[in-house]
Scaffold this motif. Structure first.
Motif, PDB file in Angstrom:
ATOM      1  N   MET A   1       0.827  -1.180   0.000  1.00  0.00           N
ATOM      2  CA  MET A   1       0.000   0.000   0.000  1.00  0.00           C
ATOM      3  C   MET A   1       0.871   1.244   0.000  1.00  0.00           C
ATOM      4  N   THR A   2       0.358   2.314  -0.622  1.00  0.00           N
ATOM      5  CA  THR A   2       1.142   3.528  -0.713  1.00  0.00           C
ATOM      6  C   THR A   2       1.203   4.232   0.630  1.00  0.00           C
ATOM      7  N   ALA A   3       2.400   4.682   0.998  1.00  0.00           N
ATOM      8  CA  ALA A   3       2.576   5.448   2.223  1.00  0.00           C
ATOM      9  C   ALA A   3       3.375   6.692   1.910  1.00  0.00           C
ATOM     10  N   ILE A   4       3.199   7.727   2.733  1.00  0.00           N
ATOM     11  CA  ILE A   4       3.963   8.951   2.537  1.00  0.00           C
ATOM     12  C   ILE A   4       5.396   8.711   2.969  1.00  0.00           C
ATOM     13  N   ARG A   5       6.332   9.050   2.089  1.00  0.00           N
ATOM     14  CA  ARG A   5       7.740   8.937   2.424  1.00  0.00           C
ATOM     15  C   ARG A   5       8.320  10.341   2.511  1.00  0.00           C
ATOM     16  N   GLY A   6       8.785  10.883   1.408  1.00  0.00           N
ATOM     17  CA  GLY A   6       9.288  12.245   1.361  1.00  0.00           C
ATOM     18  C   GLY A   6      10.447  12.471   2.301  1.00  0.00           C
ATOM     19  N   GLU A   7      10.865  13.725   2.423  1.00  0.00           N
ATOM     20  CA  GLU A   7      11.926  14.083   3.339  1.00  0.00           C
ATOM     21  C   GLU A   7      11.309  14.490   4.664  1.00  0.00           C
ATOM     22  N   ASP A   8      11.845  13.990   5.762  1.00  0.00           N
ATOM     23  CA  ASP A   8      11.336  14.304   7.081  1.00  0.00           C
ATOM     24  C   ASP A   8      11.894  15.647   7.528  1.00  0.00           C
ATOM     25  N   ALA A   9      11.151  16.707   7.247  1.00  0.00           N
ATOM     26  CA  ALA A   9      11.594  18.033   7.627  1.00  0.00           C
ATOM     27  C   ALA A   9      11.483  18.212   9.137  1.00  0.00           C
ATOM     28  N   GLU A  10      12.053  19.298   9.640  1.00  0.00           N
ATOM     29  CA  GLU A  10      12.015  19.552  11.066  1.00  0.00           C
ATOM     30  C   GLU A  10      10.631  20.060  11.448  1.00  0.00           C
ATOM     31  N   ARG A  11       9.737  19.140  11.686  1.00  0.00           N
ATOM     32  CA  ARG A  11       8.384  19.472  12.070  1.00  0.00           C
ATOM     33  C   ARG A  11       8.003  18.620  13.262  1.00  0.00           C
ATOM     34  N   PRO A  12       6.996  19.035  14.020  1.00  0.00           N
ATOM     35  CA  PRO A  12       6.571  18.236  15.151  1.00  0.00           C
ATOM     36  C   PRO A  12       6.018  16.902  14.690  1.00  0.00           C
ATOM     37  N   ARG A  13       6.012  15.942  15.603  1.00  0.00           N
ATOM     38  CA  ARG A  13       5.561  14.607  15.240  1.00  0.00           C
ATOM     39  C   ARG A  13       4.048  14.537  15.076  1.00  0.00           C
ATOM     40  N   TRP A  14       3.305  15.507  15.599  1.00  0.00           N
ATOM     41  CA  TRP A  14       1.844  15.487  15.471  1.00  0.00           C
ATOM     42  C   TRP A  14       1.396  16.679  14.646  1.00  0.00           C
ATOM     43  N   PRO A  15       0.374  16.568  13.812  1.00  0.00           N
ATOM     44  CA  PRO A  15       0.046  17.622  12.853  1.00  0.00           C
ATOM     45  C   PRO A  15      -0.686  18.821  13.436  1.00  0.00           C
ATOM     46  N   SER A  16      -0.896  18.903  14.748  1.00  0.00           N
ATOM     47  CA  SER A  16      -1.662  20.001  15.307  1.00  0.00           C
ATOM     48  C   SER A  16      -0.886  21.309  15.295  1.00  0.00           C
ATOM     49  N   THR A  86       7.076   8.201  -2.453  1.00  0.00           N
ATOM     50  CA  THR A  86       6.096   7.295  -1.890  1.00  0.00           C
ATOM     51  C   THR A  86       6.749   5.941  -1.644  1.00  0.00           C
ATOM     52  N   TYR A  87       6.166   5.219  -0.722  1.00  0.00           N
ATOM     53  CA  TYR A  87       6.722   3.928  -0.334  1.00  0.00           C
ATOM     54  C   TYR A  87       5.596   2.904  -0.355  1.00  0.00           C
ATOM     55  N   PHE A  88       5.761   1.845  -1.124  1.00  0.00           N
ATOM     56  CA  PHE A  88       4.738   0.817  -1.248  1.00  0.00           C
ATOM     57  C   PHE A  88       5.096  -0.346  -0.320  1.00  0.00           C
ATOM     58  N   ASP A 209       5.397   4.845 -10.096  1.00  0.00           N
ATOM     59  CA  ASP A 209       5.699   4.437 -11.464  1.00  0.00           C
ATOM     60  C   ASP A 209       5.090   3.070 -11.764  1.00  0.00           C
ATOM     61  N   TRP A 210       5.370   2.581 -12.961  1.00  0.00           N
ATOM     62  CA  TRP A 210       4.769   1.320 -13.419  1.00  0.00           C
ATOM     63  C   TRP A 210       5.154   0.155 -12.512  1.00  0.00           C
ATOM     64  N   ASP A 211       6.414   0.093 -12.093  1.00  0.00           N
ATOM     65  CA  ASP A 211       6.853  -0.996 -11.227  1.00  0.00           C
ATOM     66  C   ASP A 211       6.111  -0.983  -9.891  1.00  0.00           C
ATOM     67  N   ASP A 212       5.829   0.212  -9.371  1.00  0.00           N
ATOM     68  CA  ASP A 212       5.084   0.315  -8.115  1.00  0.00           C
ATOM     69  C   ASP A 212       3.681  -0.264  -8.257  1.00  0.00           C
ATOM     70  N   HIS A 213       3.034   0.028  -9.382  1.00  0.00           N
ATOM     71  CA  HIS A 213       1.672  -0.470  -9.581  1.00  0.00           C
ATOM     72  C   HIS A 213       1.667  -1.984  -9.817  1.00  0.00           C
ATOM     73  N   VAL A 214       2.698  -2.492 -10.482  1.00  0.00           N
ATOM     74  CA  VAL A 214       2.807  -3.943 -10.648  1.00  0.00           C
ATOM     75  C   VAL A 214       2.983  -4.608  -9.280  1.00  0.00           C
ATOM     76  N   LEU A 215       3.803  -3.999  -8.421  1.00  0.00           N
ATOM     77  CA  LEU A 215       3.996  -4.522  -7.065  1.00  0.00           C
ATOM     78  C   LEU A 215       2.678  -4.521  -6.296  1.00  0.00           C
ATOM     79  N   GLU A 216       1.934  -3.420  -6.387  1.00  0.00           N
ATOM     80  CA  GLU A 216       0.654  -3.352  -5.694  1.00  0.00           C
ATOM     81  C   GLU A 216      -0.317  -4.407  -6.226  1.00  0.00           C
ATOM     82  N   GLY A 217      -0.321  -4.617  -7.539  1.00  0.00           N
ATOM     83  CA  GLY A 217      -1.177  -5.650  -8.104  1.00  0.00           C
ATOM     84  C   GLY A 217      -0.802  -7.042  -7.613  1.00  0.00           C
TER      85      GLY A 217
END
Length: 298
Positions: A1-16, A86-88, A209-217
């Motif tokens: 399943m797709t998960a948010i990866r990205g760069e972990d910027a200096e932000r608090p651990r909770w979105p409030s 993104t991370y599958f 990309d295409w490989d990600d969707h093949v993996l998900e399938g």
């Protein structure tokens, strides 16, 4: 399943705190919607023997998901560190199986259990932000509940039948549930990533990309097999683990190859990788009697 990866910027651990209002406008409604739908559906279930059997099925799938995470935790940590945007992950095998076998709310609880354990064993040690994992979990909950509405255990049984119109309907229901499951999760994750990007979002890259969707399938197909195995006997689902671990290693090898072909500082191809691609392009051009060129930027 797709998960948010990205760069972990200096932000608090909770979105409030610290997140832009436009991001919170997506994160908070999605998470609240997932909570409300799960609670509403679970509360409406009758307290009888059938509900008890559903609870046992949910515990069995959650336990299989936890076992899978324990067996592949080392590989998952390496894969997550090497992911770009993104991370599958491959927990779809258990969360989609729950969507096929259980009512929507109970399937959502299985997702929460699987992703809670995944956070503790993989994402937290890797330094992931908790608010991202919570949002990812909510998107998977919504995806599983949407798929569960479309398909049921009866449809799964019909698809595995001996033929007839009911089997065709069962197949179509499974295919539609697969498509909805993947689409709901990917669209919600890509939307959140697009809002947090400081530049104009590249939707093709955000959607994978295409490989990600093949993996998900592939993981969705394994989920169907796992669900069929659980219908017969829950221990038969253990047979899904060996090919799942092989799939983990195959994906890791592909990721390591990509990292080896890219310079870490410039994010450009290494000399060896560039020569290899140039050789393939020239060979293809000769075979097709065409031409190849390297684009330049002024």
């Amino acid at each position: 399943m797709t998960a948010i990866r990205g760069e972990d910027a200096e932000r608090p651990r909770w979105p409030s705190r610290g997140l832009p209002a436009r991001v919170l406008a997506v994160l908070v409604p999605v998470e609240l919607t997932a909570v409300v739908l799960v609670v509403t559906d679970v509360v409406r279930l009758p307290w009888d023997r059938a509900t008890g059997m559903l609870a046992l099925g949910a515990l069995g799938l959650a336990a299989l998901g936890a076992l899978h995470t324990e067996m592949a935790s080392g590989i998952d940590r390496v894969r997550r560190r090497g992911a770009q945007v993104t991370y599958f992950d491959l927990s779809t095998v258990w969360t989609f199986a729950a969507a096929l076998l259980l009512p929507p709310g109970v399937a959502g609880l299985v997702v929460v259990a699987v992703y809670g354990h995944l956070w503790w064993r993989v994402w937290r040690p890797a330094g992931a932000k908790l608010y991202r994992h919570v949002y990812t979990t909510a998107t998977v909950v919504l995806a599983a509940m949407a798929a569960s509405v479309i398909v049921s255990s009866d449809s799964l049984t019909a698809a595995a039948g001996l033929g007839g119109a009911s089997q065709v309907v069962g197949y179509l229901s499974l295919l539609l549930a697969m498509a909805v499951y993947g689409l709901v999760n990917q669209v919600l994750v890509a939307t959140a990533l697009a809002l947090t990007s400081p530049h104009r979002p590249d939707w093709r890259r955000l959607m994978g990309d295409w490989d990600d969707h093949v993996l998900e399938g592939a993981t969705l197909c394994l989920a169907v097999l796992a669900a069929l195995a659980v219908q017969r006997h829950v221990l038969l689902a253990l047979l899904v683990l060996p090919p799942l671990l092989v799939l983990h290693r195959a994906v890791l090898i592909r990721q390591l190859e990509e990292r080896a072909n890219t310079d870490a500082k410039t994010n450009l191809l290494t000399a060896v990788a560039w020569r290899g691609r140039a050789h393939r392009a020239l060979t293809r051009a000769r075979r097709q009697r065409g031409a190849s060129a390297v684009p330049s930027r002024c």
